[in-house]
Design a protein around this motif. Sequence first.
Motif, short mmCIF file in Angstrom:
data_model
loop_
_atom_site.label_atom_id
_atom_site.label_comp_id
_atom_site.label_asym_id
_atom_site.label_seq_id
_atom_site.Cartn_x
_atom_site.Cartn_y
_atom_site.Cartn_z
N SER A 1 0.83 -1.19 0.00
CA SER A 1 0.00 0.00 0.00
C SER A 1 0.87 1.25 0.00
N ALA A 2 0.43 2.28 -0.71
CA ALA A 2 1.19 3.53 -0.75
C ALA A 2 1.29 4.16 0.63
N PHE A 3 0.36 3.78 1.53
CA PHE A 3 0.38 4.37 2.87
C PHE A 3 1.50 3.81 3.74
N THR A 4 2.19 2.75 3.26
CA THR A 4 3.30 2.23 4.04
C THR A 4 4.56 3.08 3.83
N LEU A 5 4.52 4.01 2.88
CA LEU A 5 5.69 4.86 2.64
C LEU A 5 5.73 6.01 3.64
N SER A 6 6.90 6.58 3.81
CA SER A 6 7.01 7.78 4.66
C SER A 6 6.43 8.98 3.92
N GLY A 7 6.24 10.07 4.66
CA GLY A 7 5.63 11.25 4.05
C GLY A 7 6.39 11.75 2.83
N GLY A 8 7.73 11.80 2.96
CA GLY A 8 8.55 12.27 1.85
C GLY A 8 8.47 11.34 0.66
N GLN A 9 8.45 10.02 0.96
CA GLN A 9 8.32 9.05 -0.13
C GLN A 9 6.96 9.16 -0.81
N GLN A 10 5.93 9.37 0.03
CA GLN A 10 4.59 9.53 -0.54
C GLN A 10 4.55 10.72 -1.49
N GLN A 11 5.21 11.81 -1.09
CA GLN A 11 5.18 12.98 -1.95
C GLN A 11 5.94 12.72 -3.25
N ARG A 12 7.05 11.98 -3.15
CA ARG A 12 7.77 11.66 -4.39
C ARG A 12 6.94 10.69 -5.25
N LEU A 13 6.14 9.83 -4.57
CA LEU A 13 5.23 8.97 -5.33
C LEU A 13 4.21 9.83 -6.08
N CYS A 14 3.73 10.87 -5.41
CA CYS A 14 2.76 11.75 -6.07
C CYS A 14 3.40 12.47 -7.25
N ILE A 15 4.69 12.81 -7.11
CA ILE A 15 5.39 13.43 -8.24
C ILE A 15 5.55 12.41 -9.36
N ALA A 16 5.92 11.18 -8.99
CA ALA A 16 6.06 10.12 -10.00
C ALA A 16 4.74 9.90 -10.73
N ARG A 17 3.67 9.94 -9.94
CA ARG A 17 2.33 9.72 -10.48
C ARG A 17 2.01 10.82 -11.50
N ALA A 18 2.39 12.05 -11.16
CA ALA A 18 2.14 13.16 -12.09
C ALA A 18 3.01 13.01 -13.34
N LEU A 19 4.27 12.55 -13.15
CA LEU A 19 5.19 12.41 -14.29
C LEU A 19 4.74 11.32 -15.25
N ALA A 20 4.08 10.28 -14.71
CA ALA A 20 3.72 9.13 -15.53
C ALA A 20 2.86 9.53 -16.72
N VAL A 21 2.05 10.54 -16.54
CA VAL A 21 1.14 10.96 -17.60
C VAL A 21 1.88 11.76 -18.68
N GLU A 22 3.18 11.99 -18.47
CA GLU A 22 4.02 12.76 -19.37
C GLU A 22 3.45 14.15 -19.64
N PRO A 23 3.35 14.95 -18.58
CA PRO A 23 2.88 16.33 -18.78
C PRO A 23 4.03 17.18 -19.28
N GLU A 24 3.71 18.39 -19.72
CA GLU A 24 4.78 19.32 -20.08
C GLU A 24 5.11 20.24 -18.91
N VAL A 25 4.06 20.51 -18.12
CA VAL A 25 4.22 21.42 -16.99
C VAL A 25 3.78 20.69 -15.72
N ILE A 26 4.49 20.95 -14.61
CA ILE A 26 4.04 20.41 -13.33
C ILE A 26 3.86 21.58 -12.36
N LEU A 27 2.66 21.67 -11.80
CA LEU A 27 2.38 22.70 -10.81
C LEU A 27 2.55 22.08 -9.44
N MET A 28 3.29 22.73 -8.56
CA MET A 28 3.50 22.20 -7.22
C MET A 28 3.03 23.21 -6.19
#
Lengths: 301, 256
Positions: free
Chosen positions: B144-171
């Motif tokens: 489960s994604a909830f087993t990750l630490s907070g920082g890892q979860q946030q990098r997972l969210c970044i990875a999740r955003a990158l997967a869609v191959e966007p041109e721009v990422i808003l943070m």
Amino acid sequence: MNKDKFITGNINPNRRFRKIIGGCVYILFLLSTCVGIIGLGLLIFDVLKEGIPWINWQFLTDFPSRDPKEAGLLSALFGTIWLMFLTALFTVPIGVGAAIYLEEYAPKNLLTRVIEINVSNLAGVPSIVYGLLGMGIFVYRFGSDEMFLDRVLIAGALTLSLLVLPIVILASRESIRAVPDSYRQGAYAMGADKWQVIKGAVLPSAFSGILTGTILAMSRAIGEAAPVIAITALVYITYIPAHPFERFTVLPIQIFNWVARPQDDFRSLAAAGIIVLLVILLTMNAIAVFLRNKYQTRSEE
Amino acid sequence: MADSTVISVKGLNVYYEDFQAVKDVDMEIKRESVTALIGPSGCGKSTYLRCLNRMNDLIMGASIQGEVLFENRNIYDSNVDATEIRSRIGMVFQKPNPFPKSIYQNIAFGLKVNGFSGDMEEAVEKSLKQAALWDEVKDRLNDSAFTLSGGQQQRLCIARALAVEPEVILMDEPASALDPIATLAIEDLVRELKTDYTIVIVTHNMQQAARVSDETAFFMVGEDRSGYLVEQDDTQKIFTNPTHQRTEEYITGRFS
């Protein structure tokens, strides 16, 4: 102590009296709780004492009979299972669909508010009213020769669906509302459209809650006697319904029937029937509690 | 509009019902660079950020005036589909918000909703590697994604955003819920990602803006509680020699 008083008047704590009042209130509330528990305990004890000796394999696998020693509740047991299955079939899609609409799609305006309040009110309507409504619509209106319905399983299931739909809708809305908005935002931010967000992010989180609510609603449905009596007209059934368009009986009606007989043995059979019904209801509630607990520990991770 | 501009905002006003939250913003966001949005609380920088990929559409009562041109097309034109915009302009939120699914499924979700056909496992691996998370999770993709630490979860969210191959990422303040070490990891990641992506980052932390961004835009709250853009310039210039006095006062900590 020579402190200046800034209020005028005397303070009389009277602690002794307060202590007595406090104790009396405690005992009063304890007794109130005991009335419920003792009442339930006596009821269960009485039923068990009366019914246990009559529960055996033959009781579960025989059809009703004029001879108490040969009577069983097989047809009622299968009627209840059929009814539960069909009711779930109608209730789950409609109830969950309505809950999704109200929570996710409906604009927050006066009309929606009115609908929401009425759904809550419908959950409190006495079940016999649904029984008469079901009889009027499904049995009489659609029950003539050229129509397909009569006092059959499907009419009973539709009636019970009307009865438990508000419960399913309310429970489903609760659990859909409990899904954190951040899941929806996250899904939208990846380019999901509304249905993809609901399907992929909302429903998986709400699933356990919806399931729990549905199980509790089903256990309400199979415990109901009044609306089913209005539909079935207390028919004497000695077969297992093979399809939804056959006539049927259910456990509460079989119990009602036995209780109404003059012979003592039938009373004991009724007690045995109550035990069977209780076991089914308790099992369903236990499953609901189990699922809820499992869901809670998972979301706290 | 210069070729290096990917998003160009013209006369943007944002309203919540009658309240004007953001007033008259013009901004050019450069391709493959990091633009930081800084300013005091309530200055509308998050609201503004959410306008750039139409996330504000989801808030009841929110409306906008003006234009947000993404590759020369106004994303608020009636013939533009918001889901297309959001798949090309991704978003990472303040609090890590992974789905209650496995690590793998968190990333696969975005690919699935966008109709991805191809090697899902490879795509997931690539996204996790880009977000510098692969080595930490490669042996437990089905946890489960909830087993990750907070920082890892946030990098997972970044990875999740990158997967869609966007041109721009808003943070939107991506590190504000994280500890200092996890924050540094996110900042490193932002600096790496700008070689392939355009990043717009809202931050409360001025050092962070100075560390990660190429350009900085400073927002303020007006008398009427509406947010407005004071100035936008090279980060270097904003932090050493800003044009406006208010900017200098803010970055030197004279008010916050």
